[in-house]
Design a protein around this motif. Structure first.
Motif, PDB file in Angstrom:
ATOM      1  N   ARG A 131      41.318  43.537  46.809  1.00 42.13           N
ATOM      2  CA  ARG A 131      40.142  44.294  47.216  1.00 42.13           C
ATOM      3  C   ARG A 131      38.907  43.453  46.891  1.00 42.13           C
ATOM      4  N   LEU A 132      37.795  43.755  47.565  1.00 38.85           N
ATOM      5  CA  LEU A 132      36.563  43.005  47.334  1.00 38.85           C
ATOM      6  C   LEU A 132      36.131  43.090  45.872  1.00 38.85           C
ATOM      7  N   GLY A 133      36.141  44.299  45.308  1.00 40.39           N
ATOM      8  CA  GLY A 133      35.738  44.464  43.910  1.00 40.39           C
ATOM      9  C   GLY A 133      36.658  43.745  42.942  1.00 40.39           C
ATOM     10  N   GLU A 134      37.947  43.692  43.278  1.00 35.09           N
ATOM     11  CA  GLU A 134      38.920  43.003  42.424  1.00 35.09           C
ATOM     12  C   GLU A 134      38.667  41.504  42.408  1.00 35.09           C
ATOM     13  N   LEU A 135      38.332  40.959  43.575  1.00 37.82           N
ATOM     14  CA  LEU A 135      38.039  39.524  43.648  1.00 37.82           C
ATOM     15  C   LEU A 135      36.801  39.193  42.828  1.00 37.82           C
ATOM     16  N   ALA A 136      35.755  40.004  42.987  1.00 38.04           N
ATOM     17  CA  ALA A 136      34.504  39.755  42.258  1.00 38.04           C
ATOM     18  C   ALA A 136      34.704  39.868  40.749  1.00 38.04           C
ATOM     19  N   ALA A 137      35.639  40.725  40.329  1.00 37.62           N
ATOM     20  CA  ALA A 137      35.851  40.967  38.889  1.00 37.62           C
ATOM     21  C   ALA A 137      36.773  39.948  38.233  1.00 37.62           C
ATOM     22  N   LEU A 138      37.387  39.066  39.005  1.00 32.51           N
ATOM     23  CA  LEU A 138      38.328  38.099  38.429  1.00 32.51           C
ATOM     24  C   LEU A 138      37.627  37.185  37.422  1.00 32.51           C
ATOM     25  N   ASN A 139      38.294  36.989  36.293  1.00 35.75           N
ATOM     26  CA  ASN A 139      37.830  36.031  35.293  1.00 35.75           C
ATOM     27  C   ASN A 139      38.727  34.796  35.312  1.00 35.75           C
ATOM     28  N   LEU A 140      38.215  33.729  34.746  1.00 31.84           N
ATOM     29  CA  LEU A 140      38.980  32.481  34.702  1.00 31.84           C
ATOM     30  C   LEU A 140      40.331  32.692  34.025  1.00 31.84           C
ATOM     31  N   ASP A 141      40.347  33.512  32.959  1.00 24.81           N
ATOM     32  CA  ASP A 141      41.575  33.749  32.201  1.00 24.81           C
ATOM     33  C   ASP A 141      42.591  34.604  32.962  1.00 24.81           C
ATOM     34  N   ASP A 142      42.164  35.211  34.051  1.00 27.78           N
ATOM     35  CA  ASP A 142      43.085  36.047  34.826  1.00 27.78           C
ATOM     36  C   ASP A 142      43.973  35.226  35.758  1.00 27.78           C
ATOM     37  N   LEU A 143      43.671  33.949  35.856  1.00 29.53           N
ATOM     38  CA  LEU A 143      44.377  33.088  36.801  1.00 29.53           C
ATOM     39  C   LEU A 143      45.352  32.182  36.062  1.00 29.53           C
ATOM     40  N   ASP A 144      46.569  32.092  36.573  1.00 24.02           N
ATOM     41  CA  ASP A 144      47.582  31.202  36.017  1.00 24.02           C
ATOM     42  C   ASP A 144      48.096  30.319  37.149  1.00 24.02           C
ATOM     43  N   LEU A 145      47.411  29.198  37.361  1.00 25.16           N
ATOM     44  CA  LEU A 145      47.773  28.332  38.488  1.00 25.16           C
ATOM     45  C   LEU A 145      49.158  27.710  38.348  1.00 25.16           C
ATOM     46  N   PRO A 146      49.587  27.248  37.143  1.00 28.02           N
ATOM     47  CA  PRO A 146      50.942  26.685  37.041  1.00 28.02           C
ATOM     48  C   PRO A 146      52.028  27.671  37.471  1.00 28.02           C
ATOM     49  N   ASP A 147      51.851  28.948  37.132  1.00 34.59           N
ATOM     50  CA  ASP A 147      52.835  29.963  37.512  1.00 34.59           C
ATOM     51  C   ASP A 147      52.500  30.614  38.853  1.00 34.59           C
ATOM     52  N   ARG A 148      51.399  30.175  39.469  1.00 37.85           N
ATOM     53  CA  ARG A 148      50.965  30.702  40.772  1.00 37.85           C
ATOM     54  C   ARG A 148      50.881  32.226  40.733  1.00 37.85           C
ATOM     55  N   ALA A 149      50.089  32.723  39.781  1.00 37.77           N
ATOM     56  CA  ALA A 149      49.939  34.170  39.613  1.00 37.77           C
ATOM     57  C   ALA A 149      48.522  34.492  39.147  1.00 37.77           C
ATOM     58  N   LEU A 150      48.119  35.724  39.392  1.00 37.42           N
ATOM     59  CA  LEU A 150      46.839  36.192  38.868  1.00 37.42           C
ATOM     60  C   LEU A 150      46.991  37.634  38.410  1.00 37.42           C
ATOM     61  N   LEU A 151      46.113  38.037  37.509  1.00 32.64           N
ATOM     62  CA  LEU A 151      46.137  39.383  36.948  1.00 32.64           C
ATOM     63  C   LEU A 151      44.912  40.161  37.429  1.00 32.64           C
ATOM     64  N   LYS A 195      44.298  50.810  37.381  1.00 32.14           N
ATOM     65  CA  LYS A 195      45.632  50.233  37.206  1.00 32.14           C
ATOM     66  C   LYS A 195      45.585  48.717  37.337  1.00 32.14           C
ATOM     67  N   SER A 196      46.331  48.042  36.461  1.00 22.95           N
ATOM     68  CA  SER A 196      46.434  46.586  36.511  1.00 22.95           C
ATOM     69  C   SER A 196      47.701  46.197  37.261  1.00 22.95           C
ATOM     70  N   ARG A 197      47.704  44.983  37.802  1.00 24.19           N
ATOM     71  CA  ARG A 197      48.907  44.470  38.454  1.00 24.19           C
ATOM     72  C   ARG A 197      48.856  42.950  38.482  1.00 24.19           C
ATOM     73  N   VAL A 198      50.028  42.327  38.494  1.00 23.73           N
ATOM     74  CA  VAL A 198      50.143  40.874  38.579  1.00 23.73           C
ATOM     75  C   VAL A 198      50.535  40.532  40.008  1.00 23.73           C
ATOM     76  N   LEU A 199      49.847  39.550  40.589  1.00 28.02           N
ATOM     77  CA  LEU A 199      50.072  39.188  41.981  1.00 28.02           C
ATOM     78  C   LEU A 199      50.423  37.712  42.115  1.00 28.02           C
ATOM     79  N   PRO A 200      51.250  37.389  43.081  1.00 28.65           N
ATOM     80  CA  PRO A 200      51.536  35.975  43.356  1.00 28.65           C
ATOM     81  C   PRO A 200      50.357  35.319  44.063  1.00 28.65           C
ATOM     82  N   VAL A 201      50.253  34.018  43.911  1.00 34.31           N
ATOM     83  CA  VAL A 201      49.209  33.246  44.581  1.00 34.31           C
ATOM     84  C   VAL A 201      49.893  32.167  45.412  1.00 34.31           C
TER      85      VAL A 201
END
Length: 302
Positions: A149-169, A177-183
């Motif tokens: 969602r637009l608000g979810e993208l804007a709220a992302l922090n650097l620590d929410d991203l895990d590039l080696p595992d290709r995932a974001l929180l 509600k929180s969820r883990v998504l593939p990238v």
């Protein structure tokens, strides 16, 4: 209707204006809605408000619907009529509220607008010509890659991203509600190209993944405007808004996988009925699969 009906309406509007202090706009709406009902009653030779039955209210609303009045407007009209009859009940002038259980016709659900795969490729392969466009491309790739969602993208922090595992929180989606998504790999690449510039641009103690030229977190509105600018700069004529990327993610994923539950989880929908709207977008595709796969689909009647 008789003169007493007009006096009752005047008393009702006076209470709204002087006791409940509704706005002039709301008062005007109530007046118009009740006068429309009064006109219906005159056409049906109904003389008193107390003679109006539930069937009359239902017929009135149905007639308005046939005239092309939308569901939301009819809901507002019914709300006004219910309030008018509650006023009369309070005064002891009537014994029941004929509008109490009448419902407006359901509004047709609008299908979300999506881009096809070729349009998405054209949007994302247009090429970045500056640092800010590298950031923008990373945002748009994440939009489409993870169905944010637009608000979810804007709220992302650097620590929410895990590039080696290709995932974001997503820490707080809709409903908290929180969820883990593939990238996807293309999004990983685009974000990886943006991160060195983000480190140089972000103000101290700003945790945001996507920051402005001033080093502050990008707002949802800013992201929306950057997408408009991107399309203009890349000579993309289609009118595209951020949620079209989310809708396209859902539509394309469902088209390929046919897994409604998985798409529901990825989108963060609390109810699968919300996700089911995307099945309407892909009905033609699903029908083709059915024709090819079902053992009795191709049997012709003799």
């Amino acid at each position: 209707m008789d003169e007493s009906a007009g006096r009752i309406l005047t008393d009702f509007l006076s209470e709204l204006k002087f006791e409940k202090r509704v706005s002039p706009h709301t008062l005007s709406n109530y007046r118009r809605d009740i006068e429309l009902l009064a006109r219906f009653c005159r056409d049906k030779a109904i003389l008193h408000w107390r003679d109006v039955q539930q069937s009359h209210i239902r017929s009135h609303i149905a007639q308005r619907h046939r005239q092309g009045i939308g569901s939301k407007s009819l809901q507002r009209e019914l709300s006004a009529i219910r309030s008018f009859y509650r006023f009369q009940l309070k005064k002891g002038w009537i014994d029941n509220n004929p509008a109490q259980h009448v419902k407006a016709p359901k509004q047709a659900r609008k299908l979300p607008k999506t881009l096809d795969v070729d349009q998405m490729v054209g949007l994302l392969d247009a090429g970045a010509d500056s640092i800010l466009e590298l950031r923008d491309l990373a945002m748009f790739e994440l939009f489409y890659s993870s169905g944010l969602r637009l608000g979810e993208l804007a709220a992302l922090n650097l620590d929410d991203l895990d590039l080696p595992d290709r995932a974001l929180l997503v820490r707080e989606g809709k409903g908290g509600k929180s969820r883990v998504l593939p990238v996807g790999s293309q999004a990983v690449k685009a974000v990886g190209q943006w991160l060195p510039h983000r480190q140089a641009m972000a103000l101290k103690d700003v945790p945001a993944l996507f920051v402005s030229a001033r080093g502050t977190r990008l707002s949802p509105r800013s992201i929306q405007l950057r997408l408009v600018r991107w399309c203009r700069q890349k000579e993309i004529t289609a009118r595209i808004h951020p949620h079209m990327l989310r809708h396209s993610f859902a539509s394309h994923l469902l088209e390929s996988s046919q897994d409604l539950r998985a798409v529901q989880e990825l989108l963060g929908h609390s109810s699968i009925s919300t996700t089911q709207i995307y099945t309407h977008l892909d009905f033609q595709h699903l029908a083709e699969i059915y024709d090819k796969a079902h053992p009795r689909a191709k049997i012709k009647p003799k």
